[in-house]
Write a protein that holds these residues in place. Structure first.
Motif, mmCIF file in Angstrom:
data_model
loop_
_atom_site.group_PDB
_atom_site.id
_atom_site.type_symbol
_atom_site.label_atom_id
_atom_site.label_comp_id
_atom_site.label_asym_id
_atom_site.label_seq_id
_atom_site.Cartn_x
_atom_site.Cartn_y
_atom_site.Cartn_z
ATOM 1 N N ARG A 204 -9.721 4.961 -13.948
ATOM 2 C CA ARG A 204 -8.400 4.449 -14.322
ATOM 3 C C ARG A 204 -7.712 3.820 -13.111
ATOM 4 N N PHE A 205 -7.274 2.575 -13.276
ATOM 5 C CA PHE A 205 -6.472 1.913 -12.250
ATOM 6 C C PHE A 205 -5.094 2.564 -12.188
ATOM 7 N N THR A 206 -4.665 2.936 -10.976
ATOM 8 C CA THR A 206 -3.367 3.582 -10.811
ATOM 9 C C THR A 206 -2.564 2.947 -9.672
ATOM 10 N N GLY A 207 -2.837 1.675 -9.372
ATOM 11 C CA GLY A 207 -2.245 1.062 -8.197
ATOM 12 C C GLY A 207 -1.070 0.129 -8.448
ATOM 13 N N ARG A 208 -0.502 0.175 -9.637
ATOM 14 C CA ARG A 208 0.618 -0.720 -9.901
ATOM 15 C C ARG A 208 1.773 -0.472 -8.915
ATOM 16 N N GLY A 209 2.158 -1.537 -8.209
ATOM 17 C CA GLY A 209 3.267 -1.453 -7.275
ATOM 18 C C GLY A 209 2.940 -0.783 -5.956
ATOM 19 N N ARG A 210 1.692 -0.398 -5.740
ATOM 20 C CA ARG A 210 1.303 0.282 -4.496
ATOM 21 C C ARG A 210 0.591 -0.687 -3.561
ATOM 22 N N ALA A 211 0.883 -0.581 -2.281
ATOM 23 C CA ALA A 211 0.200 -1.403 -1.284
ATOM 24 C C ALA A 211 -1.257 -0.965 -1.159
ATOM 25 N N PRO A 212 -2.173 -1.889 -0.878
ATOM 26 C CA PRO A 212 -3.579 -1.520 -0.700
ATOM 27 C C PRO A 212 -3.768 -0.566 0.473
ATOM 28 N N GLY A 213 -4.663 0.397 0.291
ATOM 29 C CA GLY A 213 -5.010 1.291 1.391
ATOM 30 C C GLY A 213 -6.107 0.709 2.256
ATOM 31 N N GLN A 214 -6.839 -0.273 1.722
ATOM 32 C CA GLN A 214 -7.914 -0.912 2.475
ATOM 33 C C GLN A 214 -8.074 -2.337 1.988
ATOM 34 N N THR A 215 -8.425 -3.238 2.897
ATOM 35 C CA THR A 215 -8.732 -4.615 2.514
ATOM 36 C C THR A 215 -10.061 -5.027 3.136
ATOM 37 N N VAL A 216 -10.856 -5.746 2.367
ATOM 38 C CA VAL A 216 -12.085 -6.367 2.854
ATOM 39 C C VAL A 216 -11.988 -7.841 2.489
ATOM 40 N N GLU A 217 -11.908 -8.681 3.496
ATOM 41 C CA GLU A 217 -11.665 -10.107 3.267
ATOM 42 C C GLU A 217 -12.960 -10.871 3.023
#
Length: 343
Positions: A204-217
């Motif tokens: 389940r996606f639960t990231g609405r309105g939350r900043a990413p904890g990790q990014t891979v460009e």
């Protein structure tokens, strides 16, 4: 067909080479003993396996190489051939290329053709998501055997010329956290005696309105001079959120199945790092369950980790034993988990 008729027959794994110790990393990047101590205390990971040669910078294993090896191992363990596979699903955050998809490269090498193939782009929950897509494909009918593959390779982002002393924490932590690896599992749409039933899968996606904890460009040629970091991690946000989310996933799985905490015989917790695994284990509070962890030796190989836990778990299950696996995707926050039972 009842959902519990979908069974896991086997799992297989693959690592790209010998373990790389903290001392070897320190020596390659010119870091001192104090840095090694920081890795041991703060991260808690002793070794990892890398697809890049630290001496030459040459990449010696691709994700497709690792996925193929893991898949072959899982098929052999299940007593099946590639020709028996009706559907292939792969989860990864680091495909070898955007096109062709890595799942199709692996399928081609295995000799699989004429069947549906799917590749899911996701962080550490990708293996559970791939498991669920395969399970649903079998439940829908028309397919009997599914091959699930998942893994990650960070070798292309490993900068051997980097000055670790000048790196911000969000980038530095990735040098010691991550390794490369892949795993696979074989699912079947019937119920052979003594097999392991998939009782529940949660994603389940639960990231609405939350900043990413990790990014891979991903960088194209037009962005080759960008100053953006290829990989960055908000370790503090992950440290705060993952143990709590893990406990919430466990609570939901147990409630859905009407299981008590004492009914769980094995737990496969999220595997960000050795120290984080300890915190998560304390938060889950399953004193009667045997915890299967591997990240201190394998490093965090992303979507491959689940199978490095699942492979030994399947070998140790007695009839009636129950397993709960938990994964948290921190790039944009996905809760994932599953429950198994040998019947």
């Amino acid at each position: 067909m009842d959902a519990s008729d979908i069974r896991i027959l086997s799992a297989g794994t693959a690592l790209p080479g010998p373990p790389v110790t903290n001392a070897e990393l320190a020596g390659r990047f010119g870091m001192d003993a104090l840095w090694e101590q920081w890795v041991e205390v703060f991260i808690g990971t002793r070794t990892r396996h890398l697809s890049v040669d630290l001496g030459t910078g040459e990449i010696h294993s691709t994700l497709a190489d690792l996925g193929e090896r893991a898949a072959r191992r899982a098929l052999v363990s299940a007593g099946l051939r590639a020709a028996d596979v009706d559907v292939v699903v792969m989860g990864t955050a680091t495909p070898d290329a955007l096109m062709p998809t890595t799942v199709n490269v692996v399928a081609d090498r295995l000799g699989i053709d004429g069947v549906p193939t799917y590749q899911l782009q996701s962080g550490c929950s990708g293996a559970v998501q791939a498991l669920e897509v395969a399970r649903q494909a079998l439940l829908a009918g028309g397919h009997r055997t599914a091959l699930v593959i998942a893994g990650d390779s960070c070798a292309k982002h490993f900068d051997l010329g980097a000055d670790l002393r000048a790196m911000p924490p969000a980038e530095l932590v990735n040098v010691v956290l991550f390794g490369d690896g892949a795993g696979a599992a074989v699912l079947i749409a019937d119920a052979p005696p003594g097999s392991v039933a998939i009782r529940r899968v949660l994603t389940r996606f639960t990231g609405r309105g939350r900043a990413p904890g990790q990014t891979v460009e991903w960088f194209g040629l037009a962005e080759r001079d960008t100053r953006r970091a290829a990989i960055a991690e908000d370790y503090k946000a992950i440290e705060e959120s993952v143990p709590r989310m893990s406990a919430e996933i466990l609570e939901e799985l147990l409630a859905d199945l009407n299981w008590k905490a004492s009914d769980v015989d094995f737990v496969l917790p999220p595997q960000l790092s050795g120290r984080m695994s300890e915190r998560i284990g304390e938060r889950l509070d399953l004193p009667l369950a045997e915890e299967i962890t591997c990240v201190e030796e394998t490093g965090n190989c992303g979507n491959g980790l689940l199978f490095f836990q699942l492979e030994p778990a399947l070998q140790r299950l007695d009839q009636g034993d129950r397993v709960v696996g938990i994964a948290v995707e921190s790039s944009k926050w996905i809760k994932a988990g599953f429950a198994l039972e040998r019947v």
